[in-house]
Design a protein around this motif. Sequence first.
Motif, PDB file in Angstrom:
ATOM      1  N   LEU A  15       0.868  -1.170   0.000  1.00  0.00           N
ATOM      2  CA  LEU A  15       0.000   0.000   0.000  1.00  0.00           C
ATOM      3  C   LEU A  15       0.910   1.226   0.000  1.00  0.00           C
ATOM      4  CD1 LEU A  15      -2.819   1.306   0.313  1.00  0.00           C
ATOM      5  CD2 LEU A  15      -2.512   1.055   2.776  1.00  0.00           C
ATOM      6  N   LYS A  16       0.887   1.980  -1.090  1.00  0.00           N
ATOM      7  CA  LYS A  16       1.798   3.114  -1.239  1.00  0.00           C
ATOM      8  C   LYS A  16       1.220   4.405  -0.674  1.00  0.00           C
ATOM      9  CE  LYS A  16       4.758   0.618  -3.554  1.00  0.00           C
ATOM     10  NZ  LYS A  16       6.129   0.737  -3.919  1.00  0.00           N
ATOM     11  N   GLU A  17      -0.058   4.599  -0.801  1.00  0.00           N
ATOM     12  CA  GLU A  17      -0.712   5.831  -0.331  1.00  0.00           C
ATOM     13  C   GLU A  17      -2.150   5.516   0.037  1.00  0.00           C
ATOM     14  OE1 GLU A  17      -0.325   9.344  -0.141  1.00  0.00           O
ATOM     15  OE2 GLU A  17       1.791   9.357  -0.661  1.00  0.00           O
ATOM     16  N   LEU A  18      -2.626   6.198   1.047  1.00  0.00           N
ATOM     17  CA  LEU A  18      -4.031   6.140   1.444  1.00  0.00           C
ATOM     18  C   LEU A  18      -4.368   7.502   2.026  1.00  0.00           C
ATOM     19  CD1 LEU A  18      -6.712   4.604   2.158  1.00  0.00           C
ATOM     20  CD2 LEU A  18      -5.620   3.973   4.298  1.00  0.00           C
ATOM     21  N   GLY A  19      -5.433   8.108   1.545  1.00  0.00           N
ATOM     22  CA  GLY A  19      -5.831   9.406   2.073  1.00  0.00           C
ATOM     23  C   GLY A  19      -7.310   9.658   1.877  1.00  0.00           C
ATOM     24  N   VAL A  20      -7.876  10.398   2.803  1.00  0.00           N
ATOM     25  CA  VAL A  20      -9.294  10.756   2.759  1.00  0.00           C
ATOM     26  C   VAL A  20      -9.401  12.237   3.121  1.00  0.00           C
ATOM     27  CG1 VAL A  20     -11.563  10.337   3.797  1.00  0.00           C
ATOM     28  CG2 VAL A  20     -10.021   8.423   3.373  1.00  0.00           C
ATOM     29  N   VAL A  21     -10.206  12.976   2.375  1.00  0.00           N
ATOM     30  CA  VAL A  21     -10.381  14.402   2.676  1.00  0.00           C
ATOM     31  C   VAL A  21     -11.001  14.564   4.056  1.00  0.00           C
ATOM     32  CG1 VAL A  21     -10.552  15.042   0.230  1.00  0.00           C
ATOM     33  CG2 VAL A  21     -12.633  14.598   1.541  1.00  0.00           C
ATOM     34  N   GLU A  22     -10.746  15.706   4.654  1.00  0.00           N
ATOM     35  CA  GLU A  22     -11.124  15.926   6.053  1.00  0.00           C
ATOM     36  C   GLU A  22     -12.601  15.670   6.334  1.00  0.00           C
ATOM     37  OE1 GLU A  22     -10.495  19.145   9.625  1.00  0.00           O
ATOM     38  OE2 GLU A  22      -9.535  19.487   7.690  1.00  0.00           O
ATOM     39  N   ALA A  23     -13.471  16.101   5.447  1.00  0.00           N
ATOM     40  CA  ALA A  23     -14.914  15.935   5.683  1.00  0.00           C
ATOM     41  C   ALA A  23     -15.331  14.464   5.753  1.00  0.00           C
ATOM     42  CB  ALA A  23     -15.706  16.642   4.580  1.00  0.00           C
ATOM     43  N   TRP A  24     -14.526  13.569   5.213  1.00  0.00           N
ATOM     44  CA  TRP A  24     -14.872  12.149   5.188  1.00  0.00           C
ATOM     45  C   TRP A  24     -14.011  11.308   6.127  1.00  0.00           C
ATOM     46  CZ3 TRP A  24     -19.060   9.857   3.197  1.00  0.00           C
ATOM     47  CH2 TRP A  24     -19.893  10.686   2.444  1.00  0.00           C
ATOM     48  N   ARG A  25     -13.185  11.958   6.940  1.00  0.00           N
ATOM     49  CA  ARG A  25     -12.394  11.218   7.930  1.00  0.00           C
ATOM     50  C   ARG A  25     -13.294  10.809   9.087  1.00  0.00           C
ATOM     51  NH1 ARG A  25      -7.374  15.381   7.546  1.00  0.00           N
ATOM     52  NH2 ARG A  25      -6.833  14.802   5.413  1.00  0.00           N
ATOM     53  N   LYS A  26     -12.928   9.702   9.709  1.00  0.00           N
ATOM     54  CA  LYS A  26     -13.669   9.159  10.862  1.00  0.00           C
ATOM     55  C   LYS A  26     -15.081   8.734  10.480  1.00  0.00           C
ATOM     56  CE  LYS A  26     -10.785  11.540  14.096  1.00  0.00           C
ATOM     57  NZ  LYS A  26     -10.600  12.337  15.251  1.00  0.00           N
ATOM     58  N   THR A  27     -15.258   8.350   9.212  1.00  0.00           N
ATOM     59  CA  THR A  27     -16.557   7.855   8.740  1.00  0.00           C
ATOM     60  C   THR A  27     -16.472   6.393   8.295  1.00  0.00           C
ATOM     61  OG1 THR A  27     -16.164   8.497   6.443  1.00  0.00           O
ATOM     62  CG2 THR A  27     -17.170  10.157   7.876  1.00  0.00           C
ATOM     63  N   GLY A  28     -15.270   5.825   8.357  1.00  0.00           N
ATOM     64  CA  GLY A  28     -15.067   4.465   7.858  1.00  0.00           C
ATOM     65  C   GLY A  28     -14.660   4.419   6.397  1.00  0.00           C
ATOM     66  N   THR A  29     -14.588   5.583   5.765  1.00  0.00           N
ATOM     67  CA  THR A  29     -14.256   5.634   4.339  1.00  0.00           C
ATOM     68  C   THR A  29     -12.858   5.083   4.067  1.00  0.00           C
ATOM     69  OG1 THR A  29     -15.736   7.507   4.041  1.00  0.00           O
ATOM     70  CG2 THR A  29     -14.077   7.160   2.329  1.00  0.00           C
ATOM     71  N   ALA A  30     -11.887   5.447   4.895  1.00  0.00           N
ATOM     72  CA  ALA A  30     -10.521   4.952   4.683  1.00  0.00           C
ATOM     73  C   ALA A  30     -10.489   3.423   4.729  1.00  0.00           C
ATOM     74  CB  ALA A  30      -9.565   5.537   5.714  1.00  0.00           C
ATOM     75  N   ARG A  31     -11.203   2.843   5.670  1.00  0.00           N
ATOM     76  CA  ARG A  31     -11.212   1.377   5.795  1.00  0.00           C
ATOM     77  C   ARG A  31     -11.904   0.737   4.589  1.00  0.00           C
ATOM     78  NH1 ARG A  31     -10.260  -2.640   9.903  1.00  0.00           N
ATOM     79  NH2 ARG A  31     -10.186  -4.532   8.651  1.00  0.00           N
ATOM     80  N   ILE A  32     -12.961   1.347   4.105  1.00  0.00           N
ATOM     81  CA  ILE A  32     -13.668   0.820   2.928  1.00  0.00           C
ATOM     82  C   ILE A  32     -12.736   0.820   1.717  1.00  0.00           C
ATOM     83  CG2 ILE A  32     -15.519   1.338   1.277  1.00  0.00           C
ATOM     84  CD1 ILE A  32     -17.130   2.407   3.749  1.00  0.00           C
ATOM     85  N   ILE A  33     -12.019   1.919   1.513  1.00  0.00           N
ATOM     86  CA  ILE A  33     -11.072   2.016   0.397  1.00  0.00           C
ATOM     87  C   ILE A  33      -9.962   0.988   0.572  1.00  0.00           C
ATOM     88  CG2 ILE A  33      -9.365   3.495  -0.733  1.00  0.00           C
ATOM     89  CD1 ILE A  33     -11.150   5.911   0.158  1.00  0.00           C
ATOM     90  N   HIS A  34      -9.391   0.930   1.756  1.00  0.00           N
ATOM     91  CA  HIS A  34      -8.313  -0.025   2.066  1.00  0.00           C
ATOM     92  C   HIS A  34      -8.741  -1.461   1.768  1.00  0.00           C
ATOM     93  CE1 HIS A  34      -6.463  -2.848   4.979  1.00  0.00           C
ATOM     94  NE2 HIS A  34      -5.347  -2.193   4.716  1.00  0.00           N
TER      95      HIS A  34
END
Length: 180
Positions: free
Chosen positions: A103-122
Amino acid sequence: MTTTPAIELRAHTTLDPVRGDLLDVYAEVRAPLLHLPNYAVHAFGERLDRHGAGPEFTAVLAYVDGQPVGYAYSNTIRHGDRYWQRTTPEPSEEYTGNPVVALKELGVVEAWRKTGTARIIHDALLSAHDDKPFATLMVNKLAGDGAVHRLYESWGYRDLGQSQPSPASPVLTVMIRPTH
């Protein structure tokens, strides 16, 4: 009652169709760090181009109302890859003996942090590599006052060693976990 907009995931195995979206969302995600040489958009673009030309490039982007709100991308690394050569202490063959998804990069814009979005993408990214026994990543242990490292630990990653990918990069912690 308001409803949360739906997240649409789009996976790509070539860089060209999503390079612009990756640069745009990266710039928003990393805005507070863009003044640092390693985090500058042009430095990211150079890394992105190199990674995009690498083996088994995969990118997953999350969109809401047609706008990118998060991303992750990876490559496959093998025994002898410079990723492993820069890792100290040298990882055991248990990890380097078979192809591994990095995994080279993972990022989520501030408005979508702490929503589970990062884990869904991962998880969507790893599911594209379910034939690999392990996933690895590098993290700055200082990011978010340690919160990013703790998040990866909560996802099953554990520390494997350290690496400094470039002279402009901070020393990063290499982490690993099984893909399943």
